[in-house]
Design a protein around this motif. Structure first.
Motif, PDB file in Angstrom:
ATOM      1  N   LEU A 128       0.625  -1.162   0.323  1.00 34.94           N
ATOM      2  CA  LEU A 128       0.099  -0.325   0.510  1.00 34.94           C
ATOM      3  C   LEU A 128       1.112   1.121   0.140  1.00 34.94           C
ATOM      4  CD1 LEU A 128      -2.415  -0.914   2.702  1.00 34.94           C
ATOM      5  CD2 LEU A 128      -2.934  -1.314   0.105  1.00 34.94           C
ATOM      6  N   ALA A 129       0.187   2.575  -1.085  1.00 34.75           N
ATOM      7  CA  ALA A 129       1.065   3.618  -0.740  1.00 34.75           C
ATOM      8  C   ALA A 129       0.447   4.476   0.285  1.00 34.75           C
ATOM      9  CB  ALA A 129       0.933   4.396  -2.209  1.00 34.75           C
ATOM     10  N   GLY A 130       1.884   5.108   0.951  1.00 32.42           N
ATOM     11  CA  GLY A 130       0.928   5.964   2.207  1.00 32.42           C
ATOM     12  C   GLY A 130       1.863   7.560   1.430  1.00 32.42           C
ATOM     13  N   MET A 131       1.556   8.586   2.679  1.00 35.74           N
ATOM     14  CA  MET A 131       2.132   9.950   2.462  1.00 35.74           C
ATOM     15  C   MET A 131       1.927  10.453   3.762  1.00 35.74           C
ATOM     16  SD  MET A 131       1.630  13.349   2.887  1.00 35.74           S
ATOM     17  CE  MET A 131      -0.668  13.698   2.331  1.00 35.74           C
ATOM     18  N   VAL A 132       3.131  10.324   4.593  1.00 39.64           N
ATOM     19  CA  VAL A 132       3.082  11.293   5.853  1.00 39.64           C
ATOM     20  C   VAL A 132       3.601  12.519   5.481  1.00 39.64           C
ATOM     21  CG1 VAL A 132       4.779  11.256   7.349  1.00 39.64           C
ATOM     22  CG2 VAL A 132       4.428   9.207   6.261  1.00 39.64           C
ATOM     23  N   PRO A 133       2.606  13.347   6.066  1.00 38.94           N
ATOM     24  CA  PRO A 133       3.070  15.075   5.461  1.00 38.94           C
ATOM     25  C   PRO A 133       3.100  16.090   6.526  1.00 38.94           C
ATOM     26  CG  PRO A 133       0.142  14.494   7.074  1.00 38.94           C
ATOM     27  CD  PRO A 133       1.156  12.970   6.997  1.00 38.94           C
ATOM     28  N   ILE A 154      -3.180   6.649   3.690  1.00 40.82           N
ATOM     29  CA  ILE A 154      -2.946   5.213   3.107  1.00 40.82           C
ATOM     30  C   ILE A 154      -3.905   4.730   2.519  1.00 40.82           C
ATOM     31  CG2 ILE A 154      -2.217   2.595   3.804  1.00 40.82           C
ATOM     32  CD1 ILE A 154      -1.266   3.861   6.572  1.00 40.82           C
ATOM     33  N   GLY A 155      -3.654   4.078   0.979  1.00 41.89           N
ATOM     34  CA  GLY A 155      -4.260   3.809   0.509  1.00 41.89           C
ATOM     35  C   GLY A 155      -5.793   2.724   0.716  1.00 41.89           C
ATOM     36  N   PRO A 168      -3.712   6.907  19.250  1.00 41.35           N
ATOM     37  CA  PRO A 168      -3.714   8.667  19.614  1.00 41.35           C
ATOM     38  C   PRO A 168      -3.496   9.082  19.656  1.00 41.35           C
ATOM     39  CG  PRO A 168      -4.913   7.455  20.917  1.00 41.35           C
ATOM     40  CD  PRO A 168      -4.278   6.152  19.744  1.00 41.35           C
ATOM     41  N   GLY A 169      -3.245   9.940  18.854  1.00 40.84           N
ATOM     42  CA  GLY A 169      -1.679  11.500  18.457  1.00 40.84           C
ATOM     43  C   GLY A 169      -1.160  10.978  17.316  1.00 40.84           C
ATOM     44  N   LEU A 170      -1.493   9.894  16.190  1.00 40.03           N
ATOM     45  CA  LEU A 170      -0.721   9.759  15.379  1.00 40.03           C
ATOM     46  C   LEU A 170      -2.229   8.544  14.498  1.00 40.03           C
ATOM     47  CD1 LEU A 170       2.321   9.073  13.572  1.00 40.03           C
ATOM     48  CD2 LEU A 170       1.863   7.198  14.117  1.00 40.03           C
ATOM     49  N   ALA A 171      -3.240  10.385  14.141  1.00 41.40           N
ATOM     50  CA  ALA A 171      -4.201   9.290  12.678  1.00 41.40           C
ATOM     51  C   ALA A 171      -3.658   9.253  11.652  1.00 41.40           C
ATOM     52  CB  ALA A 171      -4.956  10.639  12.570  1.00 41.40           C
ATOM     53  N   MET A 172      -4.043   7.829  11.172  1.00 39.12           N
ATOM     54  CA  MET A 172      -3.951   7.447   9.630  1.00 39.12           C
ATOM     55  C   MET A 172      -5.516   7.426   8.830  1.00 39.12           C
ATOM     56  SD  MET A 172      -0.906   4.961   9.967  1.00 39.12           S
ATOM     57  CE  MET A 172       0.544   5.041  11.719  1.00 39.12           C
ATOM     58  N   ARG A 173      -5.610   8.200   7.508  1.00 43.50           N
ATOM     59  CA  ARG A 173      -6.767   8.008   7.035  1.00 43.50           C
ATOM     60  C   ARG A 173      -6.018   7.064   5.719  1.00 43.50           C
ATOM     61  NH1 ARG A 173      -9.515  11.993   9.652  1.00 43.50           N
ATOM     62  NH2 ARG A 173      -8.112  13.012  11.184  1.00 43.50           N
ATOM     63  N   ALA A 174      -7.385   6.657   5.474  1.00 41.63           N
ATOM     64  CA  ALA A 174      -7.984   6.091   4.090  1.00 41.63           C
ATOM     65  C   ALA A 174      -7.342   6.823   3.177  1.00 41.63           C
ATOM     66  CB  ALA A 174      -9.128   5.207   3.873  1.00 41.63           C
ATOM     67  N   SER A 175      -7.679   6.743   2.275  1.00 41.99           N
ATOM     68  CA  SER A 175      -7.501   7.075   0.697  1.00 41.99           C
ATOM     69  C   SER A 175      -7.914   6.525  -0.193  1.00 41.99           C
ATOM     70  CB  SER A 175      -6.201   8.427   0.434  1.00 41.99           C
ATOM     71  OG  SER A 175      -6.229   9.129  -0.702  1.00 41.99           O
TER      72      SER A 175
END
Length: 335
Positions: A128-133, A154-155, A168-175
């Motif tokens: 899976l591809a991901g992106m850390v902003p 994350i894809g 908590p403190g490190l949210a990850m969202r599906a895109s």
């Protein structure tokens, strides 16, 4: 996937240590594949994770599995890849040799080409591809400081890996458009080189209209190349990506009122490319500006400013004297 099997960080530098540490503080079982220097540092000091919002978390070395040996992948449920782009092929081969076939591989790297390299070398494994902003600065003595805001993307997948990893403190969202998200991050990351060449904090650069104009001109070249290639970058803010160059060129007071409030940046935040020049390491310029230049060549789009910035970064790499502290006119070649 999210049983008692560990989440392994492949290449635990600044981003890897921060992400792995945050997962561990939330009770996840975490293992870090690290270089000898980092292993020694964490064993001595543990991990101290600080944030631009003033929060702080601490972990003892015993709360993480640390290893220099890629056999640490042997029981991984998820592998989060955080190595530099140039090291992707090597770490993919290590994962292929040691990780279980059902391990999920997530790229949390800069650039847009790493997932293709991973998939080519990892066969049937799910990648899976991901992106850390956000940026993370290695402060020494086990401290890693997150200096800008944003949630990891994350894809989208059927197992909802993003939600499973979010803590908590490190949210990850599906895109549903992770490719657009990655290109959007890459366009913003074009500023990494300007930060490295200037030796200035990101916030100070954004507060200066001459630097913002330089960033805007480089971004405009990148957006033109993407448009010609039929790629639509996804903005990380509520403001459409195509509006950003014009907004960056606005006078300081108007810029701060419109765009400044959408970004949370530590006053001392620096780019990863600045850190690379500071420590005498090779940068990822070929995977950022280089990726856009390759796209521009395919579509016959001219990107002269971007080419000059690449040349200046490579000169700084070769000189080995750290960030060269150039001014906007010097970068444009008019000083």
């Amino acid at each position: 996937m999210m049983t008692d099997r560990p989440i392994v960080l492949a290449g635990a530098g600044a981003i890897g240590c921060f992400v792995g540490g945050m997962l561990a503080t939330a009770g996840r079982r975490v293992a870090l594949l690290v270089r000898p220097r980092m292993k020694t540092e964490i064993e001595r000091f543990g991990l101290r994770l600080t944030d631009f919002d003033g929060s702080e978390k601490k972990l003892g070395a015993g709360q993480l599995a640390l290893s220099e040996d890629p056999s640490i992948f042997h029981s991984a449920g998820i592998v989060l890849v955080t190595v530099k782009s140039a090291d992707t092929a090597d770490v993919a081969d290590q994962i292929a040799q040691h990780a279980p076939e059902d391990a999920v591989i997530v790229s949390l790297q800069n650039g847009v080409g790493n997932v293709a390299v991973l998939r080519e070398r990892l066969g049937r494994r799910r990648v899976l591809a991901g992106m850390v902003p956000f940026n993370v600065i290695a402060m020494g003595e086990g401290r890693f400081h997150r200096s800008t805001s944003g949630d990891i993307h994350i894809g989208e997948d059927a197992e909802n890996t993003a939600a499973a990893l979010s803590v908590p403190g490190l949210a990850m969202r599906a895109s549903g458009d992770i490719t657009g998200v990655q290109w959007g991050k890459l366009i913003i990351n074009l500023n990494n080189a300007l930060s490295a060449l200037s030796d200035m904090p990101l916030a100070a650069q954004l507060a200066n209209r001459d630097w913002r104009r330089l960033f805007a001109d480089q971004m405009a070249e990148g957006l033109a190349a993407l448009k010609a290639a039929g790629i639509a970058p996804v903005s990380a803010t509520p403001i459409p990506m195509n509006w950003t160059p014009a907004l960056l060129r606005l006078p300081d007071m108007i810029f701060n009122a419109i765009l400044g409030r959408t970004m949370k940046i530590d006053p001392e935040a620096r780019s990863s490319m600045w850190q690379d020049l500071k420590q005498g390491r090779k940068t990822e310029i070929d995977y950022l500006q280089g990726a856009v230049i390759a796209l521009a060549e395919q579509s016959h789009v001219e990107v002269p400013l971007m080419r000059r910035i690449v040349a200046l970064i490579k000169q700084a790499e070769a000189a080995g004297n750290g960030p060269p502290r150039l001014t906007p006119p010097q970068i444009r070649g008019v000083a």
